[in-house]
Design a protein around this motif. Structure first.
Motif, mmCIF file in Angstrom:
data_model
loop_
_atom_site.group_PDB
_atom_site.id
_atom_site.type_symbol
_atom_site.label_atom_id
_atom_site.label_comp_id
_atom_site.label_asym_id
_atom_site.label_seq_id
_atom_site.Cartn_x
_atom_site.Cartn_y
_atom_site.Cartn_z
ATOM 1 N N GLY A 180 58.490 111.886 -11.117
ATOM 2 C CA GLY A 180 57.940 111.077 -12.320
ATOM 3 C C GLY A 180 58.885 110.234 -13.347
ATOM 4 O O GLY A 180 58.470 109.145 -13.722
ATOM 5 N N GLY A 181 60.166 111.038 -13.365
ATOM 6 C CA GLY A 181 60.964 110.341 -14.127
ATOM 7 C C GLY A 181 61.660 108.821 -13.583
ATOM 8 O O GLY A 181 61.803 107.906 -14.280
ATOM 9 N N LEU A 182 61.599 108.969 -12.465
ATOM 10 C CA LEU A 182 61.957 107.755 -11.588
ATOM 11 C C LEU A 182 60.889 106.563 -11.783
ATOM 12 O O LEU A 182 61.039 105.585 -11.944
ATOM 13 C CB LEU A 182 62.507 108.022 -10.003
ATOM 14 C CG LEU A 182 62.561 106.884 -9.022
ATOM 15 C CD1 LEU A 182 63.913 106.124 -9.642
ATOM 16 C CD2 LEU A 182 62.851 107.158 -7.697
ATOM 17 N N ALA A 183 59.844 107.184 -11.520
ATOM 18 C CA ALA A 183 58.420 106.209 -11.535
ATOM 19 C C ALA A 183 58.303 105.311 -12.971
ATOM 20 O O ALA A 183 57.981 104.273 -13.011
ATOM 21 C CB ALA A 183 57.119 106.782 -10.911
ATOM 22 N N LEU A 184 58.780 106.160 -13.889
ATOM 23 C CA LEU A 184 58.582 105.769 -15.447
ATOM 24 C C LEU A 184 59.974 105.136 -15.936
ATOM 25 O O LEU A 184 60.023 104.992 -17.170
ATOM 26 C CB LEU A 184 58.072 106.876 -16.162
ATOM 27 C CG LEU A 184 56.811 107.365 -15.768
ATOM 28 C CD1 LEU A 184 56.562 108.686 -16.821
ATOM 29 C CD2 LEU A 184 55.905 106.436 -16.185
#
Length: 444
Positions: free
Chosen positions: A198-202
């Motif tokens: 999720g951190g990479l996606a955001l």
């Protein structure tokens, strides 16, 4: 002298150093994935092999790291405390028997497991330092966290295929244990990977759209796999960590926040998805008796805290928990505790094996690292690892997360990445009167 030595590092030498260590982050990520695939490195042979691999990687990184790096000077406080914690834990098994008796050290009932337990503790500490050094050399946690997340996405592909095969042979109430072999340990690994993806996606940096989409899909898959394990604590901690991640990203949105209608629709879709997952997986069934389990878990922790109090100074010895548990069984408690291999609380188990002073030294080391992290200027790439650390720590307070070497290794690498990035920032965060303005980044 340290500042003068650091000033001698030219841009060319810095680039050469990073090139020499360019293999280290991928190797570290592969090492973690290999331990997840090898049953969490939770058996004697796999634990020993994992500890040797961790140590070999650390030796290689330390040998190639520039000697003039200020990392070693800036991290000396936590280093001393970590070394003291390891020394305190090791002394009962290293001192001559006569001297040990004179110091009132108890005989370790699992002396044959002492060497392996010490090796695992040392290997985990080395991974923490290696991750810190790599993040320090990069000036940010981005490189290490990004590589680890990409490796985690590949692992999730394998785990998803394995879960589909498992579903054909399992009843609805069964719990998926993944490649680690324990549902709760597997659940917290999936929760951590969901948060990292999720951190990479955001990420605010310019990432390829295809990669963002793959990371978003990987985060969703990890959440579903987490729910399949039936680990209520892992699912809850993943949701809390995800909410913190979204709030942090919302506050830092630079190019205009997305329309509220889009956010509301996405939130509603997430709630519906979670409802379906909870209904179709063991999480829903197991949540019905959560209050009863909460009371039982508190009784477990209280019971093992009493065992720790029986040897409050030196503890019973590294690796001794299982044998101590078997020796302290009574007819009243045997039906509940006879098969326990862990105290279901990392702090209490540490006190059982190394005494309350051993636990205090370890907590002081972690607090020193936390103090340096809290005072430093942080970027986006520390947010998801912090959320993942929150999830693993929360699970370790009520379950066996940190007793599994592969989970402990993940914890150490994430903490080290955040710590190294904090040391590289060079300047503490400051607040101006009336405004929460962060201090400027100094050249590390």
């Amino acid at each position: 002298m340290a500042d003068h030595a650091a000033a001698l590092e030219t841009p060319a030498s810095g680039r050469a150093s990073r090139q020499r260590l360019g293999w280290a982050a991928p190797a570290l990520a592969v090492l973690l994935v290999a331990q997840w695939l090898a049953g969490g490195a939770n058996q004697g042979v796999s634990s020993a092999l994992a500890a040797c691999a961790d140590a070999a990687l650390a030796i290689a990184v330390f040998a190639l790291a520039p000697a003039q790096s200020r990392f070693w000077a800036r991290a000396r406080g936590p280093f001393v405390l970590l070394a003291a914690a390891l020394l305190w834990a090791a002394l009962p098994g290293l001192l001559p028997a006569g001297l040990a008796r004179a110091l009132a050290m108890p005989v370790n009932p699992a002396a044959d497991r002492f060497a392996l337990a010490l090796a695992k503790a040392l290997a985990t500490t080395l991974l923490l330092i290696v991750a810190g050094l790599l993040a320090y050399r990069d000036g940010s946690a981005r490189g290490l966290v990004r590589v680890l997340t990409l490796a985690g996405l590949v692992y999730l592909l394998w785990a998803a295929a394995d879960a589909l095969d498992w579903l054909y042979d399992s009843a609805r109430a069964a719990r998926y244990s993944g490649t680690i072999g324990n549902p709760n340990a597997a659940g917290i690994v999936f929760a951590a990977l969901a948060l990292l993806a999720g951190g990479l996606a955001l990420a605010p940096e310019a990432e390829p759209p295809a990669l963002r989409g793959a990371a978003l899909a990987g985060s969703a898959v990890a959440l579903v796999l987490c729910a399949l394990t039936g680990s209520r604590s892992a699912v809850l901690l993943a949701l809390v960590g995800g909410a913190l991640l979204l709030v942090r990203r919302w506050r830092r949105w630079q190019d205009g926040r997305p329309p509220l209608r889009l956010v509301a629709a996405a939130g509603l879709a997430l709630v519906v998805l979670l409802g379906v997952v909870a209904w179709a997986t063991p999480v829903g069934d197991r949540s019905a008796y959560l209050p009863e389990d909460a009371g039982s878990r508190w009784a477990v922790i209280d019971h093992y805290a009493g065992i720790a109090q029986a040897q409050p100074v030196w503890g019973h010895g590294l690796g001794s928990f299982y044998d101590v548990n078997q020796q302290t069984l009574t007819p009243e408690v045997a039906p509940l505790y006879w098969n326990f291999g862990a105290a279901h609380n990392a702090a209490v188990q540490q006190a059982i094996e190394t005494g309350w002073p051993g636990l205090a030294l370890l907590l002081l080391a972690l607090a020193a690292i936390g103090w340096q992290v809290a005072r430093a200027r942080r970027d986006w790439w520390t947010v998801a690892p912090l959320c993942a650390l929150f999830a693993i720590t929360g699970s370790a307070m009520v379950d066996i997360a940190l007793n599994v070497p592969a989970v402990a290794a993940l914890f150490a690498v994430l903490l080290g990445a955040i710590w190294g990035a904090a040391l590289a920032s060079g300047t503490p965060r400051v607040r101006r009167r009336g405004k929460g303005v962060r201090g400027a980044r100094a050249v590390a």
